[in-house]
Design a protein around this motif. Structure first.
Motif, mmCIF file in Angstrom:
data_model
loop_
_atom_site.group_PDB
_atom_site.id
_atom_site.type_symbol
_atom_site.label_atom_id
_atom_site.label_comp_id
_atom_site.label_asym_id
_atom_site.label_seq_id
_atom_site.Cartn_x
_atom_site.Cartn_y
_atom_site.Cartn_z
ATOM 1 N N GLY A 24 0.816 -1.196 0.000
ATOM 2 C CA GLY A 24 0.000 0.000 0.000
ATOM 3 C C GLY A 24 0.857 1.257 0.000
ATOM 4 O O GLY A 24 1.915 1.312 0.637
ATOM 5 N N LYS A 67 -12.754 1.251 -9.033
ATOM 6 C CA LYS A 67 -12.311 0.024 -8.372
ATOM 7 C C LYS A 67 -11.002 -0.495 -8.963
ATOM 8 O O LYS A 67 -10.715 -1.688 -8.933
ATOM 9 N N THR A 107 -7.894 0.180 -4.389
ATOM 10 C CA THR A 107 -8.686 0.045 -3.163
ATOM 11 C C THR A 107 -8.068 0.903 -2.069
ATOM 12 O O THR A 107 -6.849 1.054 -1.988
ATOM 13 N N LYS A 108 -8.939 1.440 -1.240
ATOM 14 C CA LYS A 108 -8.517 2.318 -0.152
ATOM 15 C C LYS A 108 -8.647 1.567 1.174
ATOM 16 O O LYS A 108 -9.716 1.040 1.486
ATOM 17 N N ASP A 109 -7.555 1.528 1.942
ATOM 18 C CA ASP A 109 -7.534 0.768 3.193
ATOM 19 C C ASP A 109 -7.062 1.674 4.326
ATOM 20 O O ASP A 109 -5.975 2.251 4.260
ATOM 21 N N ASN A 110 -7.921 1.817 5.348
ATOM 22 C CA ASN A 110 -7.539 2.606 6.528
ATOM 23 C C ASN A 110 -7.701 1.805 7.811
ATOM 24 O O ASN A 110 -7.912 2.360 8.893
ATOM 25 N N SER A 111 -7.605 0.473 7.679
ATOM 26 C CA SER A 111 -7.779 -0.391 8.851
ATOM 27 C C SER A 111 -6.632 -0.249 9.840
ATOM 28 O O SER A 111 -6.798 -0.473 11.044
ATOM 29 N N SER A 112 -5.456 0.119 9.365
ATOM 30 C CA SER A 112 -4.298 0.237 10.254
ATOM 31 C C SER A 112 -4.166 1.622 10.866
ATOM 32 O O SER A 112 -3.182 1.875 11.575
ATOM 33 N N VAL A 144 -4.148 5.725 5.955
ATOM 34 C CA VAL A 144 -4.821 5.484 4.674
ATOM 35 C C VAL A 144 -3.790 4.998 3.661
ATOM 36 O O VAL A 144 -2.810 5.705 3.362
ATOM 37 N N TYR A 195 -3.282 2.988 -0.229
ATOM 38 C CA TYR A 195 -3.921 2.711 -1.515
ATOM 39 C C TYR A 195 -3.235 1.506 -2.144
ATOM 40 O O TYR A 195 -2.009 1.524 -2.357
ATOM 41 N N HIS A 196 -4.031 0.493 -2.495
ATOM 42 C CA HIS A 196 -3.506 -0.755 -3.050
ATOM 43 C C HIS A 196 -3.933 -0.865 -4.512
ATOM 44 O O HIS A 196 -5.102 -0.629 -4.860
ATOM 45 N N GLN A 217 -5.104 -2.610 -7.811
ATOM 46 C CA GLN A 217 -5.876 -3.786 -8.205
ATOM 47 C C GLN A 217 -5.811 -4.034 -9.707
ATOM 48 O O GLN A 217 -5.889 -5.155 -10.166
#
Length: 264
Positions: free
Chosen positions: A216, A244, A247-252, A255, A257-258, A260
C-alpha cells in the motif's frame, strides 16, 4: 316628290329577330300583341333561373362535402402523426446506437490524443526518473536518521525505505504503457484527453501504484512537486477508487492505496 329617306342606324342581327320586331311584323299574324310576348320569355327565364339555383345549391353541397372531407382527413393525418411520435418511436435510439456512440467517442479520444500521448509519455518518463531519484535520496536520509535512533529497529527501517524505480526493458516499457493506456481509457473524460495535464498526472499516479509491488502507498508518497501536488494526487486517487482500480484501506489507522488493476 317624296322627301329623302331618313338615316337609320342598321340593326344588329340579334335585334332583327327580337320579340318586339316579331310582334310588329305583318308576316307573323299569330304573334302576340302588346306585352303578350313577354310571357314565353319570362317562362324561359324562370326555367333558367331555377336551373341556376339548382346548380348553385349543388356547388354549395359540394363545398360542404369537401370541408367535411378535409377536416376528417386532416384529423386522420394528425392522429397518425401523434401515433408515430408516441407509440412507434421509429427514430428513437436503440441499444446499438448507444454502443456505436460510445465506440465513436473512444475512437475520437484516441485520435485526438495520439500525438499528445507520445509527448506526454516522454515528459512523464523524464519527470518520473527525476522524482524517483529524489525519492531515493529522501529514503536514504530517512534510513540514516532511523539507524541513529536506538528505539528504531532494522525491520521498521526496512518498511519505511522505498524501492527505486526498476529498470525496464523496451518490451516491458511497451507493455507498461499499454496497461496504463487501458486504465486511462476506463476513467472519466477529463482524464482521457479533455485536459492533457490531468492525463499526465493520472499516468504518473498509476505508474507509482504499479511499481509498488503490491504494498500500500500513502498519498504523500505519490506527490511529485511541482506538477503533481497533493490536490491533484487526491483527485486522481478518487477517480481510481471509484472505478475500483485502486482500493482504499484505513484499517491500520493510516490510509493506504492498493493497486488492483483494470478489469479485463
Amino acid at each position: 316628290m317624296p322627301g329623302p329617306t331618313p338615316h337609320r342606324t342598321p340593326l344588329r342581327r340579334v335585334s332583327q329577330g327580337s320579340l318586339f320586331a316579331l310582334s310588329r311584323s305583318g308576316a307573323h299574324t299569330d304573334a302576340p300583341h302588346g306585352l303578350g310576348f313577354l310571357e314565353p320569355a319570362l317562362a324561359e327565364l324562370a326555367d333558367e333561373a331555377e336551373a341556376l339555383r339548382a346548380n348553385v345549391e349543388g356547388l354549395r353541397a359540394l363545398s360542404a362535402s369537401l370541408d367535411t372531407f378535409n377536416e376528417a382527413f386532416a384529423s386522420w393525418l394528425y392522429v397518425m402523426n401523434m401515433n408515430a411520435l408516441t407509440v412507434e418511436w421509429p427514430e428513437a435510439p436503440t441499444e446499438a446506437s448507444y454502443i456505436l456512440a460510445k465506440r465513436r467517442e473512444e475512437e475520437d479520444a484516441r485520435a485526438a490524443l495520439s500525438a499528445a500521448t507520445q509527448q506526454a509519455h516522454a515528459l512523464a518518463s523524464a519527470k518520473l526518473d527525476e522524482a524517483m531519484n529524489t525519492t531515493g535520496l529522501i529514503d536514504t536520509a530517512t534510513f540514516a536518521d532511523a539507524s541513529l535512533a536506538p528505539e528504531t529497529s532494522k525491520s521498521a527501517v526496512a518498511k519505511v525505505k522505498k524501492k527505486g524505480k526498476p529498470r525496464l526493458t523496451p518490451k516491458e516499457k511497451k507493455e507498461r504503457s499499454m496497461a496504463i493506456d487501458k486504465v486511462i481509457l476506463s476513467l472519466p473524460l477529463e482524464f482521457r484527453g479533455k485536459d492533457p495535464t490531468m492525463r499526465r498526472n493520472m499516468e504518473m499516479v498509476v505508474e507509482h501504484l504499479m511499481c509498488s509491488d503490491g504494498r500500500g502507498l500513502k498519498l504523500i508518497e505519490m506527490i511529485v512537486p511541482p506538477d503533481l501536488n497533493q490536490a491533484r494526487v487526491n483527485k486522481c486517487l478518487i477517480a481510481l477508487v471509484n472505478r475500483k482500480i485502486v482500493t482504499k484501506d484505513n484499517s491500520s489507522g493510516t490510509v493506504l492505496y492498493h493497486w488492483q488493476g483494470a478489469a479485463t
